[in-house]
Design an enzyme around this catalytic site. Structure first.
Site, PDB file in Angstrom:
ATOM      1  N   SER A   1       0.630  -1.241   0.060  1.00  0.00           N
ATOM      2  CA  SER A   1      -0.101  -0.101   0.064  1.00  0.00           C
ATOM      3  C   SER A   1       1.041   1.149  -0.014  1.00  0.00           C
ATOM      4  CB  SER A   1      -0.995  -0.055   1.227  1.00  0.00           C
ATOM      5  OG  SER A   1      -0.131   0.430   2.330  1.00  0.00           O
TER       6      SER A   1
ATOM      7  N   ASP B   1      -1.230  -1.596  -4.025  1.00  0.00           N
ATOM      8  CA  ASP B   1      -2.500  -1.774  -3.243  1.00  0.00           C
ATOM      9  C   ASP B   1      -3.045  -0.221  -3.291  1.00  0.00           C
ATOM     10  OD1 ASP B   1      -4.748  -3.033  -2.559  1.00  0.00           O
ATOM     11  OD2 ASP B   1      -3.850  -2.878  -0.388  1.00  0.00           O
TER      12      ASP B   1
ATOM     13  N   GLU C   1     -11.235   0.304  -9.836  1.00  0.00           N
ATOM     14  CA  GLU C   1     -12.109  -0.010  -8.778  1.00  0.00           C
ATOM     15  C   GLU C   1     -13.454   0.673  -9.226  1.00  0.00           C
ATOM     16  OE1 GLU C   1     -11.300  -0.482  -4.810  1.00  0.00           O
ATOM     17  OE2 GLU C   1     -13.189   0.113  -4.189  1.00  0.00           O
TER      18      GLU C   1
ATOM     19  N   GLY D   1     -10.644  -3.623   7.067  1.00  0.00           N
ATOM     20  CA  GLY D   1     -10.305  -3.601   8.559  1.00  0.00           C
ATOM     21  C   GLY D   1     -10.919  -4.791   9.303  1.00  0.00           C
TER      22      GLY D   1
ATOM     23  N   HIS E   1     -11.634  -7.084  -2.297  1.00  0.00           N
ATOM     24  CA  HIS E   1     -11.143  -6.465  -1.258  1.00  0.00           C
ATOM     25  C   HIS E   1     -11.713  -6.773   0.054  1.00  0.00           C
ATOM     26  CE1 HIS E   1      -8.065  -3.704  -3.449  1.00  0.00           C
ATOM     27  NE2 HIS E   1      -8.797  -3.927  -4.590  1.00  0.00           N
ATOM     28  N   GLY E   2     -10.971  -6.410   0.855  1.00  0.00           N
ATOM     29  CA  GLY E   2     -11.686  -6.428   2.354  1.00  0.00           C
ATOM     30  C   GLY E   2     -12.201  -7.905   2.574  1.00  0.00           C
ATOM     31  N   ALA E   3     -10.944  -8.808   2.560  1.00  0.00           N
ATOM     32  CA  ALA E   3     -11.690 -10.281   2.437  1.00  0.00           C
ATOM     33  C   ALA E   3     -10.990 -11.078   3.611  1.00  0.00           C
ATOM     34  CB  ALA E   3     -11.415 -11.059   0.899  1.00  0.00           C
TER      35      ALA E   3
ATOM     36  N   ASN F   1      -7.980  -9.930  -1.550  1.00  0.00           N
ATOM     37  CA  ASN F   1      -7.141  -9.463  -0.481  1.00  0.00           C
ATOM     38  C   ASN F   1      -7.182  -9.657   0.859  1.00  0.00           C
ATOM     39  OD1 ASN F   1      -6.505  -8.080  -3.214  1.00  0.00           O
ATOM     40  ND2 ASN F   1      -7.024  -6.009  -2.444  1.00  0.00           N
TER      41      ASN F   1
ATOM     42  N   SER G   1      -5.838  -7.692   7.123  1.00  0.00           N
ATOM     43  CA  SER G   1      -6.153  -7.563   8.563  1.00  0.00           C
ATOM     44  C   SER G   1      -5.825  -8.793   9.364  1.00  0.00           C
ATOM     45  CB  SER G   1      -7.484  -7.149   8.775  1.00  0.00           C
ATOM     46  OG  SER G   1      -7.858  -6.071   8.242  1.00  0.00           O
TER      47      SER G   1
HETATM   48  P1  13P Z   1      -8.561  -6.652   4.900  1.00  0.00           P
HETATM   49  O1  13P Z   1      -8.895  -5.374   5.748  1.00  0.00           O
HETATM   50  O2  13P Z   1     -10.051  -7.261   4.752  1.00  0.00           O
HETATM   51  O3  13P Z   1      -7.509  -7.551   5.063  1.00  0.00           O
HETATM   52  O4  13P Z   1      -8.668  -6.178   3.349  1.00  0.00           O
HETATM   53  C1  13P Z   1      -7.403  -5.720   2.880  1.00  0.00           C
HETATM   54  C2  13P Z   1      -7.255  -5.333   1.441  1.00  0.00           C
HETATM   55  O5  13P Z   1      -8.579  -5.221   0.830  1.00  0.00           O
HETATM   56  C3  13P Z   1      -6.036  -4.727   1.190  1.00  0.00           C
HETATM   57  O6  13P Z   1      -6.626  -3.952  -0.367  1.00  0.00           O
HETATM   58  O1  G3H Z   2      -6.833  -1.895   1.947  1.00  0.00           O
HETATM   59  C1  G3H Z   2      -6.007  -1.572   2.766  1.00  0.00           C
HETATM   60  C2  G3H Z   2      -4.910  -2.454   3.138  1.00  0.00           C
HETATM   61  O2  G3H Z   2      -5.174  -3.153   4.628  1.00  0.00           O
HETATM   62  C3  G3H Z   2      -3.674  -1.533   3.509  1.00  0.00           C
HETATM   63  O3  G3H Z   2      -3.653  -0.840   4.619  1.00  0.00           O
HETATM   64  O4  G3H Z   2      -3.159   1.337   3.901  1.00  0.00           O
HETATM   65  O5  G3H Z   2      -3.037   0.891   6.352  1.00  0.00           O
HETATM   66  O6  G3H Z   2      -1.223  -0.042   4.747  1.00  0.00           O
HETATM   67  P1  G3H Z   2      -2.722   0.373   4.901  1.00  0.00           P
HETATM   68 ZN    ZN Z   3      -8.408  -3.154  -0.532  1.00  0.00          ZN
END
Ligand code: 13P
Ligand code: G3H
Ligand code: ZN
Length: 311
Positions: A50, A82, A134, A181, A213-215, A256, A259
């Site tokens: 990221s 990312d 996206e 998250g 994402h967010g998986a 992705n 968390s």
């Molecule tokens: P999580 O917060 O669910 O792990 O998602 C990560 C993500 O989408 C990174 O782009």
């Molecule tokens: O989608 C976000 C990822 O979890 C990356 O998080 O931007 O805090 O590094 P970050």
């Molecule tokens: Zn993401």
């Protein structure tokens, strides 16, 4: 095996009904834990960085660590940016050796998202780099930007064909109810994803790789480990594994996960230090943290993504 783009990985994943894990990396132990699990299970891999991770560790350190992991394990690895927010950060990653970038224009209007995404695609493709766009907006926290649930929106399937045609992106991240998250669903709320939207999008874009994402599943064992050792996390609920498996069997080719890695690392370190209060050598608590990241990733590769033995 070299550092590769995701093109071949996605083609095989789409046809095989599985998904590639895209894991966020920030330091050596995380990279080692993930790549050891992928190498032992012969799983293709995306490591993603990221903007916050680039700021924390510096681009060159992460690049060299990933190159070291590639030469140590022999894995094919795709290095991905990312949530790139601007053309400039995407260009810096293309110039700096990444093989894939995400331009996240989801906060802009449809027209501005297309314009920005197309600009990144033109530059990236001219340099042999692939691009993820996206459409739709996830809620949650990324890089300290907090998108409130009321500002999030599902992807509108009616927009996807025009977006892909006008931008020439190589993959598309969509919003179907996941969020970033550890707090994805409210306590007492039954986790639900809009598989009907995913189905409609894949009907409109046959053979086209979709990204989720967010998986993270927000593994309860690690939340418990944090709370049992001085932490104080409120009820955290992630995406159930059976839903991720279903998405992977459909058009979702990239899943992705960040968390869950954070929870595994923090839980393990907290427990180690509670059990060994006099220890102060970072190697002592980072070793079990790296090992638990490896176990977590191995579980995801085998039981969630279904991508083992696919190299
Ligand atoms: P999580 O917060 O669910 O792990 O998602 C990560 C993500 O989408 C990174 O782009
Ligand atoms: O989608 C976000 C990822 O979890 C990356 O998080 O931007 O805090 O590094 P970050
Ligand atoms: Zn993401």
């Amino acid at each position: 095996m070299p550092i590769v783009t995701s093109t071949e990985m996605f083609k095989k994943a789409y046809e095989g009904g599985y998904a590639i894990g895209a894991f966020n990396v920030n330091n050596m132990e995380i990279i080692q834990g993930i790549t050891e699990a992928a190498a032992e299970t012969k799983s293709p891999l995306i490591l993603q960085v990221s903007a916050g991770a680039r700021k924390y560790a510096k681009h060159v350190y992460l690049m060299k660590l990933i190159e070291a992991a590639e030469s140590d394990t022999g894995l094919p690895i795709c290095i991905h940016l990312d949530h790139g927010e601007t053309f400039e950060v995407c260009k810096a990653c293309v110039d700096g050796g990444f093989t894939s970038v995400m331009i996240d224009g989801s906060k802009h209007s449809f027209e501005d998202n297309i314009k920005l995404t197309r600009q990144v695609v033109e530059y990236a493709h001219a340099h042999g780099v692939v691009v993820e766009g996206e459409l739709g907006r996830l809620s949650g926290v990324e890089d300290d930007i907090n998108v409130a649930a009321e500002d999030s929106s599902y992807t509108n399937p009616e927009e996807v064909e025009e977006f892909v045609r006008s931008t020439s992106v190589d993959s598309l991240a969509i919003a179907i109810g996941t969020s970033h998250g550890a707090y994805k669903f409210k306590p007492g709320q039954k986790p639900q994803l809009r598989f009907d939207i995913l189905e409609e999008i894949s009907r409109r874009l046959p053979g086209f790789p979709i990204v989720l994402h967010g998986a993270s599943s927000v593994v309860p064992e690690y939340v418990q480990m944090i709370n049992d050792n001085g932490g104080n996390m409120p009820d955290a609920i992630g995406v159930p594994e059976d839903m991720l498996r279903k998405a992977a069997s459909m058009a979702v080719c990239k899943i992705n996960i960040d968390s869950d890695l954070r929870l595994a690392m923090t839980g393990t370190i907290r427990r180690y230090l509670s059990e060994n209060p006099s220890h102060f050598d970072p190697r002592q608590y980072l070793s079990p943290a790296r090992q638990n990241i490896k176990e977590l990733v191995r579980h995801k590769l085998i039981h969630v993504l279904g991508c083992v033995d696919k190299i």
